[in-house]
Scaffold this active site. Sequence first.
Site, mmCIF file in Angstrom:
data_model
loop_
_atom_site.group_PDB
_atom_site.id
_atom_site.type_symbol
_atom_site.label_atom_id
_atom_site.label_comp_id
_atom_site.label_asym_id
_atom_site.label_seq_id
_atom_site.Cartn_x
_atom_site.Cartn_y
_atom_site.Cartn_z
ATOM 1 N N ILE A 24 0.875 -1.162 0.000
ATOM 2 C CA ILE A 24 0.000 0.000 0.000
ATOM 3 C C ILE A 24 0.915 1.216 0.000
ATOM 4 C CG2 ILE A 24 -1.736 1.301 1.283
ATOM 5 C CD1 ILE A 24 -2.621 -1.425 2.474
ATOM 6 N N SER A 25 0.811 1.971 -1.044
ATOM 7 C CA SER A 25 1.648 3.169 -1.191
ATOM 8 C C SER A 25 0.735 4.303 -1.630
ATOM 9 C CB SER A 25 2.740 2.894 -2.221
ATOM 10 O OG SER A 25 3.576 3.994 -2.362
#
Length: 117
Positions: A24-25
Amino acid sequence: NIRRIAELGRLFVDAGLIVITAFISPFRADRALARGIIGEDSFIEVFIDTPLAECERRDPKGLYGKARAGLIKNFTGIDSVYEPPLNPEIRVGTLEQSLPEVVSQILAYLDKRSSVS
């Protein structure tokens, strides 16, 4: 965290390996930092484009429900922003594409890219 992942990924790329990571970025700046560390020629951004409602529907751990109840703070998409990529090399539409179609899309991109190099 993303910087550390990118640094580690660069070490593997420098050793001649193909590196695939899934994280998750949520921030464009972090993804740009990772691209800069790994290198423009080696970094391929794959945007797994899934609407929030579908993420919540698929959530096996109930994390979205906990975030909506205020039990988890700074949860991406609920009380923390997600900045979608502006120009990912690959966009995967999880509502429109089956897994075999996604795999074919990614392999076709990699084949095209390697024939250009």
